[in-house]
Write an enzyme that holds these catalytic residues in place. Sequence first.
Site, short mmCIF file in Angstrom:
data_model
loop_
_atom_site.label_atom_id
_atom_site.label_comp_id
_atom_site.label_asym_id
_atom_site.label_seq_id
_atom_site.Cartn_x
_atom_site.Cartn_y
_atom_site.Cartn_z
N THR A 189 -13.13 -4.34 -6.46
CA THR A 189 -11.94 -4.79 -7.08
C THR A 189 -11.94 -4.43 -8.63
OG1 THR A 189 -9.87 -6.06 -7.58
CG2 THR A 189 -12.09 -7.14 -7.31
N ARG A 190 -10.91 -3.83 -9.38
CA ARG A 190 -11.06 -3.62 -10.70
C ARG A 190 -9.86 -4.43 -11.30
NH1 ARG A 190 -9.79 1.47 -12.26
NH2 ARG A 190 -9.26 2.31 -10.20
N HIS A 194 -3.81 -10.49 -6.28
CA HIS A 194 -2.38 -10.75 -6.16
C HIS A 194 -2.35 -10.85 -4.51
CE1 HIS A 194 -1.72 -6.74 -4.51
NE2 HIS A 194 -1.87 -6.13 -5.65
N HIS A 197 -3.89 -8.42 -2.03
CA HIS A 197 -5.17 -8.44 -2.00
C HIS A 197 -5.75 -9.50 -1.14
CE1 HIS A 197 -5.16 -6.55 -6.43
NE2 HIS A 197 -5.19 -5.73 -5.41
N ARG A 283 -6.51 2.54 0.47
CA ARG A 283 -5.50 3.80 0.72
C ARG A 283 -5.72 4.84 0.02
NH1 ARG A 283 -0.54 5.87 -0.53
NH2 ARG A 283 -0.36 4.51 -1.94
#
Length: 379
Positions: A189-190, A194, A197, A283
Site C-alpha cells: 500500500t501507499r 479505508h 482496503h 485491479r
Amino acid sequence: MVSKPHGGRIVRRVASDKTRERILSEQNEYPRIYVEHGEAIDVENIAHGIYSPLTGFLTDEDYTSVLHHMRLSDDTPWTIPIVLDVSKPDFGEGDAVLLYHRNIPVARMHVEEIYRFDKREFAEKVFKTTDPTHPGVSRVNAMGKYLVGGEIELLNELENPFSDYTLRPVETRVLFRERGWKTIVAFQTRNVPHLGHEYVQKAALTFVDGLFINPVLGRKKSGDFRDEVIIKAYEALFQHYYPKDAAVLATVRYEMRYAGPREAIHHAIMRKNFGATHFIVGRDHAGVGDYYGPYEAWEIFDEFPDLGITPMFIREAFYCRKCGGMVNAKICNHDEEFRVRISGTKLRKMIAESKAPPEHMMRREVFEAIRGFENPFVE
C-alpha cells in the site's frame, strides 16, 4: 510453509565491519559514481535480499533477457530492469568503484560490464509506452547513455526515520515461523487504509494464517499522504480492528516505476522474498493514467506459473446500502444505485477539510490518527 526465496536463497551483500572500515579508509582511491535516491534504495534492497537473487545491478545479458523475456538469463522470472546508469564512465570493466549518495559512500561496486542501451526500447518494453509524460518513461529519458553491471557491497544505510517498522527478509521469515504461520498473504500500500482496503485484507486473511501489511515508503508526489501518516493510520487500524496474532505491519523503501503489470510481478517477487506465500494484486496494480488495461496486472500472472507465490485477485470493494455492508461485485447483485464507491479523491478532500468520512468509508479511529497531523499531505 514460508515461501522459498526467489532463486533459492536470500542474498546478503553487506560489507563486514572490517571490510567496510578498510574501504572507507581508502575511499579517495576509488572512482566515484553519484547515485540518486532511488538507486541508493535499490542498493539497499539488493544488499538485504529484497531483490533476491540479484547480487548487483544487471549486466547486459540479464538486462536484455529481462527486457525481452521477463526473465533473467538463467530463466528465473524477473520483470523490472534493476540498472545503474552513467553519462560518461571514467573507469573500466574490472574496476571497483564507490557509489555515493549526497556525499555518503553507500556501496562498493565491482564493475563487470559497461554497455550502451536503447532508451526507447527500454520504455516500450517495460512501460508499454514512450509517452514522455509517463513518470517511468520520463525517468528513463533522463538516464545516462551507459549502464554499469556488477555486484555491490553495502557500506552505509540511508537515514531511516522508520527503523522501528523496518524488517528485512531474514527477520520477517523468523517472525513468521515464530508465529507458526505457514501461509502468509502480503498487501502492498501507499495510502492510509479505508474500509475497502480493510475488506480486501480481511477477505484474504480468511484463507491464510497471517497478513503482512507492507507499506511502501519513499518519494511521493504532492497531495499524497506522508509516510508517518500512513504508519499512524495503520497503527490505529491494528489496535482496534485486527487480532494481535493475525497481522504484521512492516515497511519497505522502494521507488515506484509505475510499470503496471510488469511491476505487479516485481512486487510479488519482493514479498516472496519476505516470506509471503500469497500476494494481493490490485485491479490496476502499479498503474498510472490509462496506459494499462483494467485487469492486465491480473492477467500477466498466467505467464509465470513458476513464480513461487500465489496471486490473490480480490475485486474492488464498495458499500451496498441493500446488503448493509462492504461487498464486491462477485457477491452483490444489487443495482449501481445502491452501491457507494470509496473515492480516494473524496477522502482526501474530506480529510483536508477536517471532516470525518462516513463510517462506511473510513474507521473513526483511523481518521482521528490522521487528523492528529497538522498537514497529513505531501506539499
